[in-house]
Write a protein that holds these residues in place. Structure first.
Motif, PDB file in Angstrom:
ATOM      1  N   UNK A   1       0.845  -1.222   0.000  1.00  0.00           N
ATOM      2  CA  UNK A   1       0.000   0.000   0.000  1.00  0.00           C
ATOM      3  C   UNK A   1       0.869   1.257   0.000  1.00  0.00           C
ATOM      4  N   UNK A   2       0.606   2.167  -0.937  1.00  0.00           N
ATOM      5  CA  UNK A   2       1.468   3.363  -0.965  1.00  0.00           C
ATOM      6  C   UNK A   2       1.237   4.207   0.279  1.00  0.00           C
ATOM      7  N   UNK A   3       2.256   4.926   0.658  1.00  0.00           N
ATOM      8  CA  UNK A   3       2.036   5.777   1.824  1.00  0.00           C
ATOM      9  C   UNK A   3       1.223   7.001   1.404  1.00  0.00           C
ATOM     10  N   UNK A   4       0.337   7.478   2.297  1.00  0.00           N
ATOM     11  CA  UNK A   4      -0.653   8.483   1.856  1.00  0.00           C
ATOM     12  C   UNK A   4      -0.020   9.749   1.290  1.00  0.00           C
ATOM     13  N   UNK A   5       1.145  10.148   1.784  1.00  0.00           N
ATOM     14  CA  UNK A   5       1.688  11.394   1.250  1.00  0.00           C
ATOM     15  C   UNK A   5       2.160  11.206  -0.194  1.00  0.00           C
ATOM     16  N   UNK A   6       2.660  10.008  -0.521  1.00  0.00           N
ATOM     17  CA  UNK A   6       3.043   9.745  -1.915  1.00  0.00           C
ATOM     18  C   UNK A   6       1.812   9.701  -2.810  1.00  0.00           C
ATOM     19  N   UNK A   7       0.766   9.091  -2.280  1.00  0.00           N
ATOM     20  CA  UNK A   7      -0.472   8.985  -3.038  1.00  0.00           C
ATOM     21  C   UNK A   7      -1.023  10.385  -3.349  1.00  0.00           C
ATOM     22  N   UNK A   8      -0.972  11.253  -2.337  1.00  0.00           N
ATOM     23  CA  UNK A   8      -1.463  12.622  -2.515  1.00  0.00           C
ATOM     24  C   UNK A   8      -0.628  13.354  -3.549  1.00  0.00           C
ATOM     25  N   UNK A  90      -8.069  11.429  -1.331  1.00  0.00           N
ATOM     26  CA  UNK A  90      -7.400  10.258  -0.762  1.00  0.00           C
ATOM     27  C   UNK A  90      -7.954  10.032   0.647  1.00  0.00           C
ATOM     28  N   UNK A  91      -8.384   8.805   0.923  1.00  0.00           N
ATOM     29  CA  UNK A  91      -8.913   8.527   2.264  1.00  0.00           C
ATOM     30  C   UNK A  91      -7.753   8.192   3.195  1.00  0.00           C
ATOM     31  N   UNK A  92      -7.716   8.874   4.326  1.00  0.00           N
ATOM     32  CA  UNK A  92      -6.668   8.564   5.304  1.00  0.00           C
ATOM     33  C   UNK A  92      -7.185   7.472   6.213  1.00  0.00           C
ATOM     34  N   UNK A  93      -6.324   6.512   6.520  1.00  0.00           N
ATOM     35  CA  UNK A  93      -6.741   5.485   7.486  1.00  0.00           C
ATOM     36  C   UNK A  93      -6.814   6.118   8.860  1.00  0.00           C
ATOM     37  N   UNK A  94      -7.584   5.494   9.731  1.00  0.00           N
ATOM     38  CA  UNK A  94      -7.676   5.967  11.123  1.00  0.00           C
ATOM     39  C   UNK A  94      -6.260   6.209  11.622  1.00  0.00           C
TER      40      UNK A  94
END
Ligand SMILES: [Zn+2]
Length: 640
Positions: A1-8, A90-94
């Motif tokens: 799973x990509x890390x959210x900041x990369x995804x953003x 992008x949905x952030x996980x809890x």
């Protein structure tokens, strides 16, 4: 799973994000602008779409999309992450609790509360009246959904219980502005909280990125007369809600504003909602308060063309009252929309949207509008009329930020009244000279600490109370728990107190976050610094920036600190506490008595009023009820 900041980063283009804040101009493969982080005339701020980075060659700052938003919005990394995630879809996980910030927690709370109120509006039998009202106002289901309109139940703890069941603490709910602290000295004597918004139609207030940060809440129709709290109440200033930086509907309108290169600014929330419902998607609302410098800055990110739809018939210096001077000073092109045959845009749109379109097309340049208004009222053919008209118009012309624009209208005015341009210009310069700059005014206040000899006993008590609370901050909490700004007497005292409370809550917040490991003292220099920045300061409801500006908080502070040293230099903490309790009771009693007189008057008026008997008796009953409660509280206080 990509890390959210990369995804953003993969989903957003840095140029588009920065363009929301700055006008970027193409420069070869890159883009450039003047730097928002330091003062400069020639642009040295560069953005590279290829590398997705920015850098300023003037001040040396630079980085990626995250560091830009962090600098610009003054956010921590995780806060910027939340903001950009929303933008990118992008949905952030809890999040890991160790990684959440207080700010993000408060945003979560307000967002959840908005959903809660919205669901109640849609489903609950208790909200039938609210649904009926919105239907009557011709709001569609889609509109109610899009704006997340809601209803707050007529109960004391429903929202708080719901939020607590979702893992939020009482303190957090309080800091989000959704609850009010109970007064521990009354009732069961236990401290606690109750829901701030009860039995009201809820309009979420979003920041420019579409996050709900607060609410404005309208009383249920039919209850306007008896509701003590007022027709509209708002979230108080919190860590995430600062009303001077919010424009209602801007989060939804911003792209249309940019595309059409124009914004329509209406007064009421429903005006903006109805306009957008009818496809006028570049409409926003000021919520009836004066436009602040911060709000003008926000608008200028998207356009320089401002269409005002205000009720401009009210007397007085309109430009100043509505904060239009801010927009004039920022060299915006301002036009005034006149709504004919309807009391506001909402009514006009319900009647016939085409009339509204026509009204926008017919909008007049602001100055032309003023000329027409003023010369309709004053006869320019005789001297007194002409003189009065000149006076009013010169004051408006003086507010333009551009000298060229001033010159243009001076010339026009001289033609209009057929007078010599030079003598008009002389008069203008005199006027401008008389407008003392605020800095000079402040200095005068410090040099002549105006001790008003005629001030009332209550105003004097209010001053002493503030002086004591500043010298003995340990007792400040007691004051906050017992008095609101309106219990104090004197506009300067009220203004200082209002802002001391905000400052103090910030301090407590910091203190709590640090685990209480520093002495809770009010640092004079820090406080003064904070009070000196107008951006920090809150206005009273209905008060304009200009009215408030007459009461300089920093110089009030100086005076009261000196007063405390003079009058209470030998007081012990216990003596101070006793004195504070005494003054608080006095002021509260004064307020209650004033309110009692007011209610008595309302009762007399209601008795004479020609109303259907049932309505009349209900109105009278309500007033009598309040009068009785007041009398009881007054009795109790007098016994003590
Ligand atoms: Zn720079």
């Amino acid at each position: 799973m990509p890390n959210p900041s990369d995804e953003i980063k993969a989903k957003l283009d840095i140029v588009e994000v920065i363009r929301e804040y700055l006008p970027l101009k193409a420069a070869g493969l890159n883009f450039r602008s003047t730097c928002p982080f330091h003062r400069e005339k020639t642009p040295s701020f560069m953005v590279s779409p290829e590398k997705q980075i920015w850098h300023c060659f003037g001040c040396g700052k630079g980085g990626d999309i995250f560091s830009f938003v962090m600098e610009m919005e003054r956010l921590s990394f995780i806060e910027a992450l939340r903001l950009l995630a929303k933008k990118a879809g992008v949905a952030l996980r809890k999040a890991d609790p160790a990684l959440t910030s207080k700010r993000n927690r408060l945003l979560d709370i307000v967002e959840l509360a908005a959903k809660f109120y919205h669901k109640i509006l849609l489903d609950s039998p208790a909200a039938a009246g609210a649904r009926e009202y919105l239907r009557e106002r011709a709001l569609t289901n889609e509109t109610i959904e899009a704006w997340q309109l809601g209803y707050s139940p007529d109960a004391w703890e429903t929202l708080a219980n719901f939020l607590k069941s979702r893992g939020f603490s009482e303190d957090e709910i309080f800091l989000a502005g959704l609850s009010v602290k109970k007064d521990p000295s009354t009732g069961s004597g236990r401290a606690g909280f109750y829901d701030r918004f009860r039995a009201r139609i809820m309009f979420p207030l979003n920041d420019i990125n579409g996050s709900a940060v607060g609410f404005t809440a309208r009383v249920m129709p039919g209850r306007e007369e008896t509701e003590k709290m007022g027709k509209y109440i708002n979230t108080p200033s919190t860590m995430i809600y600062d009303k001077s930086k919010i424009l209602f509907g801007l989060d939804k309108a911003k792209m249309s504003i940019k595309a059409e290169d124009a914004v329509v600014l209406a007064e009421g929330q429903l005006d903006a909602i109805m306009a957008q419902q009818h496809g006028f998607t570049n409409t926003i609302a000021s919520s009836g308060t004066a436009l602040t410098a911060e709000q003008v800055k926000l608008i200028k990110r998207y356009t320089n063309n401002l269409f005002l739809s205000f009720d401009m018939d009210a007397a007085g210096d309109l430009a100043a009252e509505r904060g239009i001077a801010q927009a004039q000073g920022a060299e915006m092109n301002i036009k005034v929309i006149e709504v004919k045959g309807a009391k506001d845009p909402d009514e006009c749109l319900r009647h016939n949207p085409e009339n509204w379109r026509q009204a926008i097309t017919d909008a007049k340049p602001m100055m032309q509008y003023y000329f027409d208004k003023v010369f309709a009222k004053y006869d320019k053919a005789d001297f007194p009329g002409q003189n009065q008209a000149i006076k009013i118009l010169l004051a408006v012309i003086a507010k333009f930020g551009s000298k060229l624009e001033q010159d243009f209208w001076l010339k026009k005015l001289s033609q209009e009244v057929d007078t010599n341009e030079n003598s008009l210009r002389e008069k203008f310069n005199e006027y401008v000279k008389k407008q003392i700059s605020p800095a000079v005014k402040n200095n005068e206040a410090v040099l002549k600490p105006a001790i008003d000899l005629k001030q009332s006993r209550e105003a004097r008590l209010s001053e002493l109370l503030l002086a004591l609370a500043l010298k003995f901050p340990a007792h400040f909490e007691y004051v906050i728990n017992h008095l609101g700004p309106d219990d104090l007497v004197g506009p300067a005292n009220q203004r200082l107190y209002r802002n001391l409370v905000i400052y103090y809550n910030k301090l407590i917040d910091l203190w709590t976050r640090e685990g209480g490991n520093f002495d809770l003292a009010i640092n004079y220099l820090d406080l003064k610094d904070w009070l000196s920045n107008p951006e920090n300061l809150a206005l009273a409801d209905g008060q304009t920036e200009n009215q408030a500006g007459d009461y300089n908080c920093a110089s009030s502070l100086d005076r009261l600190v000196l007063l405390a040293d003079k009058d209470f230099y030998d007081y012990s903490a216990e003596q101070a506490k006793a004195e504070i309790i005494n003054i608080v009771a006095n002021l509260r009693l004064n307020y209650l008595n004033a309110r009692r007189r007011e209610i008595t008057k309302l009762i007399t008026a209601a008795e004479k009023e020609n109303l259907p008997p049932a309505e009349k008796s209900e109105k009278l009953n309500n007033l009598m009820g309040e009068l009785k409660a007041l009398a009881e509280e007054i009795n109790l206080m007098e016994i003590k």
